[in-house]
Write a protein that holds these residues in place. Structure first.
Motif, PDB file in Angstrom:
ATOM      1  N   VAL A 128       0.864  -1.182   0.000  1.00  0.00           N
ATOM      2  CA  VAL A 128       0.000   0.000   0.000  1.00  0.00           C
ATOM      3  C   VAL A 128       0.896   1.225   0.000  1.00  0.00           C
ATOM      4  CG1 VAL A 128      -1.781   1.286   1.223  1.00  0.00           C
ATOM      5  CG2 VAL A 128      -1.822  -1.218   1.266  1.00  0.00           C
ATOM      6  N   VAL A 129       0.775   2.047  -1.048  1.00  0.00           N
ATOM      7  CA  VAL A 129       1.611   3.235  -1.192  1.00  0.00           C
ATOM      8  C   VAL A 129       0.713   4.458  -1.307  1.00  0.00           C
ATOM      9  CG1 VAL A 129       3.358   4.407  -2.595  1.00  0.00           C
ATOM     10  CG2 VAL A 129       3.426   1.912  -2.351  1.00  0.00           C
ATOM     11  N   THR A 130       0.904   5.419  -0.417  1.00  0.00           N
ATOM     12  CA  THR A 130       0.164   6.682  -0.479  1.00  0.00           C
ATOM     13  C   THR A 130       1.158   7.837  -0.508  1.00  0.00           C
ATOM     14  OG1 THR A 130      -0.042   6.658   1.941  1.00  0.00           O
ATOM     15  CG2 THR A 130      -1.895   5.803   0.675  1.00  0.00           C
ATOM     16  N   THR A 131       0.655   9.016  -0.820  1.00  0.00           N
ATOM     17  CA  THR A 131       1.569  10.167  -0.848  1.00  0.00           C
ATOM     18  C   THR A 131       2.093  10.484   0.548  1.00  0.00           C
ATOM     19  OG1 THR A 131      -0.413  11.567  -0.819  1.00  0.00           O
ATOM     20  CG2 THR A 131       0.676  11.249  -2.949  1.00  0.00           C
ATOM     21  N   TYR A 132       1.210  10.374   1.543  1.00  0.00           N
ATOM     22  CA  TYR A 132       1.612  10.606   2.935  1.00  0.00           C
ATOM     23  C   TYR A 132       1.005   9.493   3.784  1.00  0.00           C
ATOM     24  CZ  TYR A 132       2.479  15.107   0.769  1.00  0.00           C
ATOM     25  OH  TYR A 132       2.908  16.093  -0.096  1.00  0.00           O
ATOM     26  N   LEU A 133       1.555   9.281   4.974  1.00  0.00           N
ATOM     27  CA  LEU A 133       1.108   8.157   5.792  1.00  0.00           C
ATOM     28  C   LEU A 133       0.457   8.562   7.106  1.00  0.00           C
ATOM     29  CD1 LEU A 133       4.017   5.546   5.464  1.00  0.00           C
ATOM     30  CD2 LEU A 133       1.703   5.348   4.552  1.00  0.00           C
ATOM     31  N   GLY A 134       1.120   9.413   7.872  1.00  0.00           N
ATOM     32  CA  GLY A 134       0.793   9.543   9.286  1.00  0.00           C
ATOM     33  C   GLY A 134      -0.221  10.594   9.660  1.00  0.00           C
ATOM     34  N   ASP A 135      -0.703  11.388   8.706  1.00  0.00           N
ATOM     35  CA  ASP A 135      -1.618  12.455   9.106  1.00  0.00           C
ATOM     36  C   ASP A 135      -2.725  12.645   8.077  1.00  0.00           C
ATOM     37  OD1 ASP A 135      -0.278  13.601   6.995  1.00  0.00           O
ATOM     38  OD2 ASP A 135       0.499  15.315   8.102  1.00  0.00           O
ATOM     39  N   TYR A 136      -3.569  13.618   8.387  1.00  0.00           N
ATOM     40  CA  TYR A 136      -4.680  14.016   7.530  1.00  0.00           C
ATOM     41  C   TYR A 136      -5.628  12.830   7.327  1.00  0.00           C
ATOM     42  CZ  TYR A 136      -7.035  17.084   4.212  1.00  0.00           C
ATOM     43  OH  TYR A 136      -7.966  17.863   3.570  1.00  0.00           O
ATOM     44  N   ILE A 137      -6.050  12.525   6.097  1.00  0.00           N
ATOM     45  CA  ILE A 137      -7.043  11.468   5.875  1.00  0.00           C
ATOM     46  C   ILE A 137      -6.407  10.093   5.666  1.00  0.00           C
ATOM     47  CG2 ILE A 137      -8.723  13.076   4.906  1.00  0.00           C
ATOM     48  CD1 ILE A 137      -7.950  12.071   2.117  1.00  0.00           C
ATOM     49  N   PHE A 138      -5.083  10.045   5.569  1.00  0.00           N
ATOM     50  CA  PHE A 138      -4.424   8.809   5.137  1.00  0.00           C
ATOM     51  C   PHE A 138      -4.500   7.673   6.160  1.00  0.00           C
ATOM     52  CE2 PHE A 138      -2.625  12.296   2.713  1.00  0.00           C
ATOM     53  CZ  PHE A 138      -2.915  11.849   1.431  1.00  0.00           C
ATOM     54  N   ASP A 176     -12.706  17.173   2.018  1.00  0.00           N
ATOM     55  CA  ASP A 176     -12.154  15.993   2.704  1.00  0.00           C
ATOM     56  C   ASP A 176     -12.803  15.689   4.050  1.00  0.00           C
ATOM     57  OD1 ASP A 176     -10.507  15.442   0.580  1.00  0.00           O
ATOM     58  OD2 ASP A 176      -8.765  16.472   1.433  1.00  0.00           O
ATOM     59  N   ASN A 177     -13.331  16.680   4.756  1.00  0.00           N
ATOM     60  CA  ASN A 177     -13.937  16.438   6.071  1.00  0.00           C
ATOM     61  C   ASN A 177     -12.966  15.675   6.986  1.00  0.00           C
ATOM     62  OD1 ASN A 177     -15.983  16.649   8.014  1.00  0.00           O
ATOM     63  ND2 ASN A 177     -16.796  14.629   7.513  1.00  0.00           N
ATOM     64  N   SER A 178     -11.752  16.162   7.052  1.00  0.00           N
ATOM     65  CA  SER A 178     -10.745  15.582   7.939  1.00  0.00           C
ATOM     66  C   SER A 178     -11.001  16.029   9.374  1.00  0.00           C
ATOM     67  CB  SER A 178      -9.358  16.050   7.502  1.00  0.00           C
ATOM     68  OG  SER A 178      -9.263  17.462   7.653  1.00  0.00           O
ATOM     69  N   ASN A 179     -10.217  15.517  10.288  1.00  0.00           N
ATOM     70  CA  ASN A 179     -10.363  15.907  11.694  1.00  0.00           C
ATOM     71  C   ASN A 179     -10.177  17.402  11.892  1.00  0.00           C
ATOM     72  OD1 ASN A 179     -10.909  13.316  12.553  1.00  0.00           O
ATOM     73  ND2 ASN A 179      -8.761  12.831  12.928  1.00  0.00           N
ATOM     74  N   ILE A 180      -9.275  18.012  11.111  1.00  0.00           N
ATOM     75  CA  ILE A 180      -9.006  19.446  11.307  1.00  0.00           C
ATOM     76  C   ILE A 180     -10.192  20.296  10.874  1.00  0.00           C
ATOM     77  CG2 ILE A 180      -6.504  19.180  11.149  1.00  0.00           C
ATOM     78  CD1 ILE A 180      -6.602  20.304   8.345  1.00  0.00           C
ATOM     79  N   ALA A 181     -11.076  19.760  10.027  1.00  0.00           N
ATOM     80  CA  ALA A 181     -12.278  20.507   9.646  1.00  0.00           C
ATOM     81  C   ALA A 181     -13.188  20.714  10.843  1.00  0.00           C
ATOM     82  CB  ALA A 181     -13.028  19.778   8.537  1.00  0.00           C
ATOM     83  N   GLN A 182     -13.137  19.774  11.776  1.00  0.00           N
ATOM     84  CA  GLN A 182     -14.006  19.838  12.952  1.00  0.00           C
ATOM     85  C   GLN A 182     -13.350  20.536  14.135  1.00  0.00           C
ATOM     86  OE1 GLN A 182     -15.908  15.864  13.574  1.00  0.00           O
ATOM     87  NE2 GLN A 182     -14.761  15.296  11.734  1.00  0.00           N
ATOM     88  N   THR A 183     -12.014  20.601  14.135  1.00  0.00           N
ATOM     89  CA  THR A 183     -11.307  21.210  15.264  1.00  0.00           C
ATOM     90  C   THR A 183     -10.791  22.611  14.968  1.00  0.00           C
ATOM     91  OG1 THR A 183      -9.220  20.170  14.574  1.00  0.00           O
ATOM     92  CG2 THR A 183     -10.606  18.948  16.136  1.00  0.00           C
ATOM     93  N   ALA A 184     -10.955  23.083  13.726  1.00  0.00           N
ATOM     94  CA  ALA A 184     -10.501  24.429  13.369  1.00  0.00           C
ATOM     95  C   ALA A 184     -11.248  25.470  14.194  1.00  0.00           C
ATOM     96  CB  ALA A 184     -10.738  24.671  11.880  1.00  0.00           C
TER      97      ALA A 184
END
Length: 367
Positions: free
Chosen positions: A92-102, A309-317
């Protein structure tokens, strides 16, 4: 090529042709990456139909003996492609791993695969072409059953298609997520980003905004398709596209663009005549919130903002974001299940778009 007999009426002709080609490969008369006999050559030589030849070829591709290259023909796979892969390992290869929606996408993939007895190996590219190449080449040394991958700078012609082709040649199916390369035929599970851009913009239009700016990412497919949806909506409602208020940035520009004082001043000037902004994702929206606040402007009183994206930061901003929800774990689950379908039947091509949904919070208001 004269030892194939079609006299045995008890065995289908396509099956006899399959056995003949496999024997030819095993004897070393055809080697990996050699082009296989043409359909016409086999039809004429053995007095069989095109349907029989194609049925044999399809079965040999599905079993990993052959692979097809669009517009070029059918070729012999590497020996490992037709071996049973007992390791049950999927990359499994993504652009980023540890944060945001990944993490949620990966969790969805892992939940499905572990239940089916598979293990996963992770890699990330940081959305950099050369790192993608290194990661993919390293993965080729593993006994993989399949690859789930997010493309790097997907809007461009990909200089790593030769490495992806090596996966195909070795009988390792590929499933793209979030985007795909237009110059590489592949299976994919993506969000319908055109519709996402449309519903984000439509929400602002229905709130009464007529001067709607946009910030989009220039080097990936999602940015361009969200822009397409943005334009589609403005055209539908006969609203002028504010060319000065449409801003593009790349992966390499991102940190300078939203942190450097000179860039920020340019951004503010270009958005000056807008009352609302469609932001490429939640991360960019949060940066815009900070820039506006630092310059005495308020959201949603002075600017309405919609992101994706409705990521976690959308709710905590500080101002909770109105945003188009990414399917995240659901996409990961569907990508994993689709890849397993292809592992069972390598002739499958699965291309699906997932429906986006708007989540309304505090960053937009009527005008």
């Amino acid at each position: 090529m004269n030892n194939l007999s079609m006299d045995n009426l008890n065995e289908p002709k396509y099956k006899k042709l399959i056995d003949y080609i496999i024997e030819y490969i095993k004897n070393g008369d055809l080697k990996p990456n050699d082009k296989i006999f043409s359909e016409l050559e086999l039809m004429d030589r053995f007095n069989i139909s095109r349907h029989t030849v194609r049925k044999a070829f399809d079965r040999l591709v599905n079993e990993g003996w052959l692979y097809k290259v669009q517009g070029k023909g059918t070729f012999v796979s590497y020996p490992s492609a037709n071996l049973k892969r007992d390791g049950k390992l999927i990359a499994v290869v993504t652009t980023y791993l540890g944060d945001y929606i990944f993490p949620e996408i990966i969790e969805g993939i892992e939940n499905v695969l572990t239940q089916k007895g598979y293990s996963i190996i992770l890699g990330n590219t940081d959305n950099k072409i050369e790192k993608e190449r290194v990661v993919l080449k390293n993965l080729l040394s593993n006994n993989l059953c399949g690859l789930i991958t997010e493309p790097t700078k997907s809007v461009f012609s990909n200089p790593n298609n030769d490495i992806y082709q090596q996966f195909i040649n070795r009988g390792i199916p590929i499933m793209f997520i979030n985007g795909h390369y237009n110059d590489f035929k592949s299976s994919y599970i993506i969000e319908d980003d055109i519709h996402a851009g449309y519903i984000a913009t439509k929400h602002l239009v229905l709130e009464g905004h007529e001067r709607i700016g946009g910030i989009f990412k220039s080097d990936d497919m999602q940015g361009h398709r969200r822009y397409q949806g943005f334009v589609k909506c403005l055209r539908e409602y006969n609203i002028e596209i504010p060319e000065k208020g449409v801003i593009w940035y790349s992966t390499e520009d991102r940190d300078d663009f939203f942190n450097d004082k000179d860039y920020i001043n340019i951004l503010l000037r270009r958005l000056n005549n807008c009352s609302a902004v469609v932001c490429y994702n939640d991360q960019i929206a949060v940066r815009i919130l900070d820039i506006l606040k630092n310059n005495g402007l308020r959201v949603p009183d002075d600017y309405s903002i919609v992101s994706f994206d409705n990521s976690n930061i959308a709710q905590t901003a500080e101002v909770k974001l109105t945003t188009v929800a990414h399917p995240k774990a659901v996409m990961g689950e569907r990508a994993a299940n689709a890849l397993l379908e292809i592992i069972d039947d390598k002739s499958l091509l699965i291309q699906e778009k997932m429906e986006p949904k708007l989540v309304i919070r505090e960053s937009t208001k009527k005008v």
